[in-house]
Scaffold this motif. Structure first.
Motif, PDB file in Angstrom:
ATOM      1  N   PRO A 161       0.804  -1.224   0.000  1.00 37.56           N
ATOM      2  CA  PRO A 161       0.000   0.000   0.000  1.00 37.56           C
ATOM      3  C   PRO A 161       0.837   1.273   0.000  1.00 37.56           C
ATOM      4  O   PRO A 161       0.475   2.275  -0.633  1.00 37.56           O
ATOM      5  N   VAL A 162       1.961   1.239   0.706  1.00 38.07           N
ATOM      6  CA  VAL A 162       2.853   2.407   0.746  1.00 38.07           C
ATOM      7  C   VAL A 162       3.436   2.668  -0.636  1.00 38.07           C
ATOM      8  O   VAL A 162       3.493   3.817  -1.102  1.00 38.07           O
ATOM      9  N   TYR A 163       3.866   1.600  -1.308  1.00 38.47           N
ATOM     10  CA  TYR A 163       4.395   1.739  -2.664  1.00 38.47           C
ATOM     11  C   TYR A 163       3.355   2.342  -3.599  1.00 38.47           C
ATOM     12  O   TYR A 163       3.663   3.189  -4.435  1.00 38.47           O
ATOM     13  N   LYS A 164       2.104   1.914  -3.465  1.00 38.23           N
ATOM     14  CA  LYS A 164       1.036   2.418  -4.333  1.00 38.23           C
ATOM     15  C   LYS A 164       0.889   3.928  -4.181  1.00 38.23           C
ATOM     16  O   LYS A 164       0.706   4.665  -5.161  1.00 38.23           O
ATOM     17  N   VAL A 165       0.964   4.404  -2.935  1.00 37.00           N
ATOM     18  CA  VAL A 165       0.864   5.841  -2.681  1.00 37.00           C
ATOM     19  C   VAL A 165       2.050   6.576  -3.287  1.00 37.00           C
ATOM     20  O   VAL A 165       1.896   7.593  -3.975  1.00 37.00           O
ATOM     21  N   LEU A 166       3.259   6.065  -3.059  1.00 37.37           N
ATOM     22  CA  LEU A 166       4.464   6.720  -3.571  1.00 37.37           C
ATOM     23  C   LEU A 166       4.498   6.733  -5.094  1.00 37.37           C
ATOM     24  O   LEU A 166       4.992   7.685  -5.706  1.00 37.37           O
ATOM     25  N   GLU A 167       3.981   5.670  -5.722  1.00 36.36           N
ATOM     26  CA  GLU A 167       3.958   5.611  -7.185  1.00 36.36           C
ATOM     27  C   GLU A 167       2.962   6.612  -7.772  1.00 36.36           C
ATOM     28  O   GLU A 167       3.079   6.996  -8.935  1.00 36.36           O
ATOM     29  N   ALA A 168       2.001   7.030  -6.958  1.00 38.44           N
ATOM     30  CA  ALA A 168       0.996   7.978  -7.433  1.00 38.44           C
ATOM     31  C   ALA A 168       1.425   9.431  -7.264  1.00 38.44           C
ATOM     32  O   ALA A 168       0.813  10.333  -7.832  1.00 38.44           O
ATOM     33  N   ILE A 169       2.478   9.673  -6.502  1.00 43.92           N
ATOM     34  CA  ILE A 169       2.967  11.035  -6.262  1.00 43.92           C
ATOM     35  C   ILE A 169       4.073  11.344  -7.267  1.00 43.92           C
ATOM     36  O   ILE A 169       5.084  10.629  -7.313  1.00 43.92           O
ATOM     37  N   PRO A 170       3.932  12.377  -8.081  1.00 46.59           N
ATOM     38  CA  PRO A 170       4.937  12.674  -9.127  1.00 46.59           C
ATOM     39  C   PRO A 170       6.368  12.760  -8.619  1.00 46.59           C
ATOM     40  O   PRO A 170       7.285  12.253  -9.259  1.00 46.59           O
TER      41      PRO A 170
END
Length: 224
Positions: A161-170
């Motif tokens: 879940p943390v990776y998903k958030v970081l991948e969504a932030i430019p």
């Protein structure tokens, strides 16, 4: 039928890769010490030798074959810097020497994602291994995973879940993708696809390509 030689065929990726390649119709032989030969999958040929000394097996590497190098220190950790140099680097140098001597068609290597904020010694040795491959002039495919999820390596699933958030932030997307997680199955499938597709120049497969099983990511010419 393509001949494939595997160094590191009894390990975490080696055994399932050999099983898949044999099932796909490839002729596979693995370099193994006598005491380890019984650990190889059924259908795999044995080249008796020491991965740290190419003189023990180089005459049995066929010209025009594909050479897959999977030798490495088990369970890499920051305190294993000396092992990375004495096992990972030395075995790669020996595999490259044997592959070049035999004029293999394609060399396949599992490196590591970089730059990275951790595992400095491991990353440095794997980058050195990549340099050795480029200097050899061999056509090669280099995979760059960061962490491979699979048997005995499941705890990072909690970080998905943390990776998903970081991948969504430019601002964090590029590093999150580069240092992303790949599964054991994705690695085996991408290695098998690399073997099947052959080589021309140096092809580097980062995390996104490994996840997607894409063979075309970035290519450059080997150094001659």
């Amino acid at each position: 039928m393509k001949q494939v030689i595997v160094a590191g065929g009894t390990g975490y990726l080696g055994r399932p890769l050999i099983e898949k390649l044999c099932a796909d119709g490839f002729r596979v032989a693995a370099i193994a010490r006598p005491q380890s030969a019984a650990k190889l999958p059924t259908g795999c040929g044995v080249i008796t030798g020491n991965a740290l000394d190419s003189r023990s097996y180089q005459d049995q590497v066929p010209a025009g074959s594909t050479f897959v190098h999977l030798v490495g220190t088990p369970h890499p950790a920051p305190w294993k810097a000396a092992e990375f140099r004495s096992i990972d680097l030395v075995s790669l140098e020996q595999s490259v020497a044997a592959a070049k001597r035999a004029a293999v068609e394609h060399f396949v290597f599992v490196s590591v994602a970089h730059p990275a904020p951790a595992m400095k010694a491991f990353v440095e040795v794997r980058m050195k291994c990549e340099e050795k491959i480029r200097e050899s002039g061999l056509d090669a495919t280099i995979l760059r995973p960061w962490y491979v999820l699979g048997p005995g390596h499941y705890w990072p699933y909690a970080l998905v879940p943390v990776y998903k958030v970081l991948e969504a932030i430019p601002s964090t997307r590029e590093s999150a993708m580069r240092l992303g997680l790949v599964t054991h199955g994705q690695m085996v499938n991408t290695l098998a696809a690399a073997v099947a597709s052959g080589g021309a120049g140096i092809r580097v497969l980062e995390t996104a390509a490994i996840r997607a099983g894409i063979m075309q990511e970035s290519r450059s010419s080997p150094s001659h």
